[in-house]
Scaffold this active site. Structure first.
Site, PDB file in Angstrom:
ATOM      1  N   ILE A 192     -42.866  23.990  -9.190  1.00  0.00           N
ATOM      2  CA  ILE A 192     -43.002  24.936  -8.087  1.00  0.00           C
ATOM      3  C   ILE A 192     -44.166  24.497  -7.230  1.00  0.00           C
ATOM      4  CG2 ILE A 192     -43.351  27.376  -7.462  1.00  0.00           C
ATOM      5  CD1 ILE A 192     -40.762  26.742  -9.066  1.00  0.00           C
ATOM      6  N   GLY A 249     -49.604  23.978  -7.235  1.00  0.00           N
ATOM      7  CA  GLY A 249     -48.293  23.708  -7.818  1.00  0.00           C
ATOM      8  C   GLY A 249     -48.323  23.964  -9.311  1.00  0.00           C
ATOM      9  N   LYS A 250     -47.201  24.042  -9.931  1.00  0.00           N
ATOM     10  CA  LYS A 250     -47.151  24.183 -11.399  1.00  0.00           C
ATOM     11  C   LYS A 250     -45.738  23.862 -11.845  1.00  0.00           C
ATOM     12  CE  LYS A 250     -50.021  25.650 -14.689  1.00  0.00           C
ATOM     13  NZ  LYS A 250     -51.494  25.651 -14.653  1.00  0.00           N
ATOM     14  N   GLY A 251     -45.611  23.389 -13.067  1.00  0.00           N
ATOM     15  CA  GLY A 251     -44.269  23.087 -13.558  1.00  0.00           C
ATOM     16  C   GLY A 251     -44.228  23.094 -15.059  1.00  0.00           C
TER      17      GLY A 251
END
Ligand code: NAD
Length: 422
Positions: free
Chosen positions: A62, A107-109
């Site tokens: 994301i 962001g992050k995932g």
């Protein structure tokens, strides 16, 4: 071992943001831009495991905002990873990087699976296939992953190696900056592994100085004994503090005479959790949050201190080493009870700050001494701590809203200067 909460983390992130928008009097346009992530990448990818079985995995990345620089944030491997969780975590990264004054967005995932159930060889296959599936959705000037829950420097090394090998031969060396939190030999930075825990400790010290509180003999309770929790324990013990209670996904333990952080780490490494640790009394999760201590350090996962846990706290301060461990009701009770709260976007920003130093070193083909990294980290953490306290006082709000306000003002200014085009 969780509180069984089914709260939506992204809704919580939205509500925290609304509070900060109100505090700074943000206009509707800024609210509209920042209320949703820019990109939501979801990939389903097959992996042939060492057993021969082919299994499908679901991965996320994301990308919340990149007005101040490339998207930046961790990759989480955990069975609970889901869209709204990663959206919230990506959003928090935007505020964290803006507050820290580093040129990144948020962001992050992650992948929804339980890494503990897989061998190292299978973890490598899963990581490489995930990186391949993400393709150019990550990149050294676009989106730069880092370790988070369930991932470490080895996972980052595999991710970097896969990404680099997908590029043209003469470009591979410049691709090391695609991820941070790598091992030293692969271009990692001195001080990165301990950076998040070290940053938490800088905040604790800054808090103690302002309060006139002596950390020698201070009692800590730490939930989560992974990268962040164990480093907080180790560094605080060196300052004379006592770790009186710890807990993880396998159980909770207490010893009012103090636990030995190095022995705990060894136990966790061998037994893959705290369960069975002999030199402490086993207690329940409820007892853990009611333990007599000075500082409570949630360093595991989100939504751990809700109304009930907040009512039973017997500490002077809660520091959010994890992301999102205290929900809105928990925060209200903590404030009503006069307990101090240091928010995640400030407390655990040491990790992304040293990730920034790693990225700079990679881009300049440099390798900094540990002392240089540690000094720069301490100076920056102290500065953003003081800025947050001052902003919170100026606006008459809590430290979380103060921290968000600093971040939002930077985002407001960058949109004001750049505008929206086309
Ligand atoms: P980690 O995987 O090294 O450790 C996680 C710990 O949490 C383990 O001890 C695990 O047993 C415990 N845990 C997991 N589920 C639990 C449950 N249901 N109840 C109690 N304990 C549980 O992860 P980490 O890197 O230490 O990350 C911990 C937190 O810190 C996460 O919220 C992460 O987003 C945040 N964080 C990490 C970094 C970093 O640099 N690693 C940076 C910023 C924020």
């Amino acid at each position: 071992m969780s509180n069984g909460s089914k709260q939506n983390l992204f809704k919580m992130a939205e509500q925290q943001l609304e509070r900060a928008f109100d505090a700074i009097g943000a206009d509707a346009n800024l609210r509209a831009i920042l209320s949703q992530p820019k990109n939501e990448v979801i990939v389903h990818f097959p992996v042939q495991l060492t057993s021969g079985e082919v299994k499908m995995f679901k991965g996320y990345r994301i990308q919340h905002n990149n007005a101040l620089g490339p998207f930046k944030g961790g990759m989480r491997y955990h069975h609970d990873v889901h869209l709204d969780e990663v959206k919230a975590l990506a959003t928090w990264m935007t505020w964290k990087c803006a507050l820290a004054g580093i040129p990144y967005g948020g962001g992050k995932g992650g992948i929804k699976f339980s890494p503990r159930e897989y061998s190292a060889e299978d973890l490598e296959r899963i990581t490489r296939r995930f990186t391949h599936a993400l393709g150019d959705n990550i990149g050294p000037e676009w989106d730069i992953p880092a370790p988070d829950m369930g991932t470490n420097s080895q996972i980052m090394d595999w991710m970097m190696d896969t990404y680099a090998n997908l590029k043209s031969t003469n470009n591979r060396q410049t691709m090391r900056a695609v991820v941070t939190g790598k091992s030293l030999i692969c271009g990692g930075s001195q001080g990165r592994t301990a950076a998040t825990g070290q940053g938490v400790v800088h905040c604790i010290e800054a808090w103690a100085e302002r309060k006139g509180f002596d950390l020698d003999g201070a009692r800590l309770a730490i939930q989560g004994y992974g990268n962040v929790g164990s480093n907080v324990a180790r560094i605080m013990a060196r300052k004379g503090a006592l770790v009186v209670a710890v807990g993880d996904h396998t159980g909770y333990f207490m010893n009012q005479d103090g636990l030995n952080p190095a022995e705990l780490s060894q136990w966790v490494q061998v037994h893959r959790g705290l369960n069975g640790y002999p030199k402490a009394e086993a207690i329940s999760r409820e007892q853990f949050f009611g333990v007599e201590c000075d500082i409570m350090v949630p360093a595991a996962l989100e939504l751990q201190i809700l109304e009930e846990e907040a009512k039973s706290l017997k500490c002077q301060m809660v520091i959010e080493a994890a992301n999102g461990p205290v929900d809105l009701d928990g925060e209200r009770v903590i404030q009503e009870r006069g307990i101090d709260l240091i928010p995640d976007v400030l407390a655990n920003s040491g990790g992304v700050i040293v990730s920034y130093y790693e990225w700079l070193q990679n881009k300049r083909s440099e390798s900094w001494y540990k002392e240089r990294v540690e000094e720069k980290l301490e100076r920056r953490m102290r500065r953003i701590y003081d800025q947050t306290v001052m902003k919170a006082e100026e606006l008459g709000v809590g430290m979380r809203t103060g921290a968000y306000a600093i971040a939002l003002e930077k985002l407001k200014n960058v949109y004001g200067a750049r505008g929206l085009w086309p």
